[in-house]
Design a protein around this motif. Structure first.
Motif, mmCIF file in Angstrom:
data_model
loop_
_atom_site.group_PDB
_atom_site.id
_atom_site.type_symbol
_atom_site.label_atom_id
_atom_site.label_comp_id
_atom_site.label_asym_id
_atom_site.label_seq_id
_atom_site.Cartn_x
_atom_site.Cartn_y
_atom_site.Cartn_z
ATOM 1 N N HIS A 52 -47.733 62.268 -8.950
ATOM 2 C CA HIS A 52 -46.327 62.516 -8.630
ATOM 3 C C HIS A 52 -46.193 63.081 -7.213
ATOM 4 C CE1 HIS A 52 -42.125 63.113 -9.331
ATOM 5 N NE2 HIS A 52 -42.221 64.442 -9.242
ATOM 6 N N ALA A 53 -47.099 63.971 -6.834
ATOM 7 C CA ALA A 53 -47.057 64.549 -5.488
ATOM 8 C C ALA A 53 -47.243 63.462 -4.426
ATOM 9 C CB ALA A 53 -48.134 65.619 -5.343
ATOM 10 N N ALA A 54 -48.172 62.560 -4.678
ATOM 11 C CA ALA A 54 -48.389 61.464 -3.723
ATOM 12 C C ALA A 54 -47.145 60.590 -3.612
ATOM 13 C CB ALA A 54 -49.585 60.625 -4.151
ATOM 14 N N GLU A 55 -46.529 60.298 -4.766
ATOM 15 C CA GLU A 55 -45.309 59.487 -4.745
ATOM 16 C C GLU A 55 -44.221 60.167 -3.916
ATOM 17 O OE1 GLU A 55 -44.158 58.847 -8.754
ATOM 18 O OE2 GLU A 55 -45.882 57.567 -9.233
ATOM 19 N N ILE A 56 -44.079 61.474 -4.102
ATOM 20 C CA ILE A 56 -43.040 62.211 -3.379
ATOM 21 C C ILE A 56 -43.273 62.146 -1.871
ATOM 22 C CG2 ILE A 56 -42.164 64.536 -2.937
ATOM 23 C CD1 ILE A 56 -42.553 65.116 -5.910
ATOM 24 N N ILE A 57 -44.516 62.359 -1.448
ATOM 25 C CA ILE A 57 -44.817 62.346 -0.001
ATOM 26 C C ILE A 57 -44.504 60.986 0.605
ATOM 27 C CG2 ILE A 57 -46.712 62.381 1.668
ATOM 28 C CD1 ILE A 57 -47.923 64.695 0.083
ATOM 29 N N ALA A 62 -46.395 56.003 12.952
ATOM 30 C CA ALA A 62 -46.614 57.451 13.024
ATOM 31 C C ALA A 62 -46.232 58.121 11.707
ATOM 32 C CB ALA A 62 -45.807 58.039 14.180
ATOM 33 N N ALA A 63 -45.132 57.660 11.095
ATOM 34 C CA ALA A 63 -44.712 58.251 9.821
ATOM 35 C C ALA A 63 -45.746 57.991 8.734
ATOM 36 C CB ALA A 63 -43.358 57.672 9.417
ATOM 37 N N ARG A 64 -46.268 56.765 8.686
ATOM 38 C CA ARG A 64 -47.290 56.451 7.681
ATOM 39 C C ARG A 64 -48.543 57.296 7.880
ATOM 40 N NH1 ARG A 64 -45.441 51.142 8.752
ATOM 41 N NH2 ARG A 64 -47.198 50.802 10.181
ATOM 42 N N ILE A 65 -48.929 57.466 9.153
ATOM 43 C CA ILE A 65 -50.109 58.285 9.446
ATOM 44 C C ILE A 65 -49.842 59.734 9.056
ATOM 45 C CG2 ILE A 65 -51.479 59.242 11.346
ATOM 46 C CD1 ILE A 65 -51.118 56.450 12.694
ATOM 47 N N GLY A 66 -48.625 60.201 9.329
ATOM 48 C CA GLY A 66 -48.264 61.570 8.941
ATOM 49 C C GLY A 66 -48.367 61.769 7.437
ATOM 50 N N ALA A 67 -47.914 60.768 6.677
ATOM 51 C CA ALA A 67 -48.002 60.866 5.214
ATOM 52 C C ALA A 67 -49.452 60.919 4.759
ATOM 53 C CB ALA A 67 -47.295 59.664 4.587
ATOM 54 N N ARG A 68 -50.291 60.080 5.358
ATOM 55 C CA ARG A 68 -51.696 60.054 4.967
ATOM 56 C C ARG A 68 -52.376 61.391 5.260
ATOM 57 N NH1 ARG A 68 -54.038 56.354 8.518
ATOM 58 N NH2 ARG A 68 -55.022 58.044 9.654
ATOM 59 N N VAL A 69 -52.098 61.932 6.466
ATOM 60 C CA VAL A 69 -52.714 63.210 6.840
ATOM 61 C C VAL A 69 -52.220 64.327 5.926
ATOM 62 C CG1 VAL A 69 -52.844 64.942 8.668
ATOM 63 C CG2 VAL A 69 -53.094 62.524 9.228
ATOM 64 N N ALA A 70 -50.901 64.295 5.626
ATOM 65 C CA ALA A 70 -50.351 65.323 4.733
ATOM 66 C C ALA A 70 -51.015 65.257 3.353
ATOM 67 C CB ALA A 70 -48.838 65.125 4.603
ATOM 68 N N TRP A 71 -51.171 64.057 2.841
ATOM 69 C CA TRP A 71 -51.797 63.918 1.514
ATOM 70 C C TRP A 71 -53.256 64.348 1.553
ATOM 71 C CZ3 TRP A 71 -51.043 64.282 -3.214
ATOM 72 C CH2 TRP A 71 -51.952 63.771 -4.166
ATOM 73 N N GLN A 72 -53.973 64.050 2.635
ATOM 74 C CA GLN A 72 -55.366 64.485 2.758
ATOM 75 C C GLN A 72 -55.466 66.012 2.743
ATOM 76 O OE1 GLN A 72 -56.546 62.552 6.381
ATOM 77 N NE2 GLN A 72 -57.117 60.627 5.358
ATOM 78 N N TYR A 73 -54.411 66.686 3.207
ATOM 79 C CA TYR A 73 -54.406 68.152 3.202
ATOM 80 C C TYR A 73 -53.960 68.694 1.845
ATOM 81 C CZ TYR A 73 -53.093 72.938 4.280
ATOM 82 O OH TYR A 73 -52.973 74.296 4.275
ATOM 83 N N VAL A 74 -52.895 68.083 1.295
ATOM 84 C CA VAL A 74 -52.291 68.613 0.069
ATOM 85 C C VAL A 74 -53.173 68.369 -1.156
ATOM 86 C CG1 VAL A 74 -50.351 68.309 -1.534
ATOM 87 C CG2 VAL A 74 -49.945 68.501 0.930
#
Length: 366
Positions: A100-105, A72-84
């Motif tokens: 850098h933003a992707a690394e941070i997420i 779930a955490a990995r999916i959350g990161a992917r969805v967040a990056w798709q939005y950001v």
């Protein structure tokens, strides 16, 4: 939340009750903590850390591994990056800023998972006898007869480290006064054990194999082994085994085991529907491969023969068919059942099963 529920089966349930609250709160707090941290390097992380440690503890308490939470955490990161990512591009961010933003997420998600893992291991290490207790609780749940949804049962099973089987047998135990403790250390890990209740018992998937190490080591205990049944029928199997202990004499010799499968006809006389079905299944097994009409005709003929032990003319008169028809059916029954037709115990079981079927067909209770 939608993507996690779509992708992770463990979380694809209605967002109601405690589960819905915990699931929603976890995602909301994970996102809020990121937003509150923007431009605020002095933000305190204690509450966030404790929240996800508690999520790890809850995963252990609910009998799940951390696989679902980490997925779930990995999916959350992917969805967040798709939005950001599109927002940053629209704002004119350079490739370096995007990277850098992707690394941070994804680093944040790693921290989140590691924190939950700490809580999981903390609960695991402090549980002591939790596994044994959960295995006993699982056995109690299986034998209780109380409705339990598949997911509830599966969660308790995972927490107990015991895979739910399709078929089980129940071993009811009885301890003679003044005897030694039950040699539980000889049992396989696949066996669920309850020696603390007023009705001690075992649950096993392979009774002959699992009880073999106890040969000569029963220490004054006595056992009755139920037939092997579907997991849902375990409460009925337990009642059968306990009834066998109460009503049937102890087996002679050094092995004090009563195998209920060998005593079904006698136990069935006490009027248990489960036993009636078990007797019919075993006694009339040769008829299973036949079609309904042929099975009914041969069953009717077999019952008439068992009740009269007469010849073809007498049975034909009873069934109102031609004697040659009866002879053909008797010949077929002999081919199907063989020497069992000459065994008095087998004939008794067949007779009981067929009479029960006839009464049930008439709407009566056997």
């Amino acid at each position: 939340m939608r993507e996690v529920q779509r992708s992770v089966p463990a979380y694809s349930r209605p967002l109601t009750g405690t589960f819905g609250r915990v699931f929603t709160e976890g995602i909301e707090q994970a996102v809020r903590h990121v937003i509150e941290s923007i431009g605020n390097p002095a933000i305190k992380h204690h509450d966030w850390i404790e929240l996800f440690r508690e999520r790890g503890r809850r995963e252990f308490a609910d009998g799940r591994s951390l696989d679902a939470l980490q997925a779930a955490a990995r999916i959350g990161a992917r969805v967040a990056w798709q939005y950001v990512a599109p927002v940053l591009r629209k704002a004119g961010a350079s490739p370096q800023v995007l990277a850098h933003a992707a690394e941070i997420i994804f680093a944040y998600v790693e921290d989140l998972s590691a924190t939950a893992l700490d809580g999981f291991h903390e609960a695991q290490s402090s549980s002591g006898g939790t596994i044994e207790r959960r295995r006993r609780q699982l056995l109690e749940l299986i034998l209780s007869g109380r409705p339990a949804g598949p997911e509830t049962l599966a969660n308790v099973s995972r927490g107990a480290g015991w895979a739910l089987p399709d078929k089980v047998a129940i071993v009811a135990l009885e301890r003679a006064e003044g005897t030694a403790d039950f040699p539980v250390e000889l049992l396989d890990d696949e066996v669920l054990v309850d020696l603390e209740s007023a009705r001690p018992c075992l649950l096993t998937t392979r009774p002959k194999r699992h009880l073999f190490p106890l040969t000569g080591r029963w220490n004054g205990w006595r056992a009755a082994v139920s037939p092997t049944v579907a997991l849902a029928d375990a409460p009925a199997a337990h009642r059968t085994a306990r009834r066998a202990l109460a009503l049937l004499p102890a087996s002679p010799g050094d092995e004090p085991i009563t195998w209920c499968v060998d005593q079904l006809s006698a136990l069935w006389l006490l009027g248990e529907d489960f036993l009636a079905a078990e007797v019919a299944r075993q006694a009339l097994r040769p008829l299973d491969a036949l079609g309904d009409k042929q099975r009914d005709r041969l069953g009717e003929t077999l019952l008439a023969w068992l009740e009269t032990r007469g010849g073809a003319p007498e049975i034909a008169k009873r069934l109102q068919v031609h004697p040659q028809t009866v002879r053909a059916r008797l010949h077929q029954l002999r081919e199907l059942f063989g020497d069992r037709l000459d065994d008095s115990e087998d004939r008794f079981s067949m007779h009981l099963a067929l009479r029960a079927q006839r009464l049930a067909a008439r709407g009566a209770q056997p």
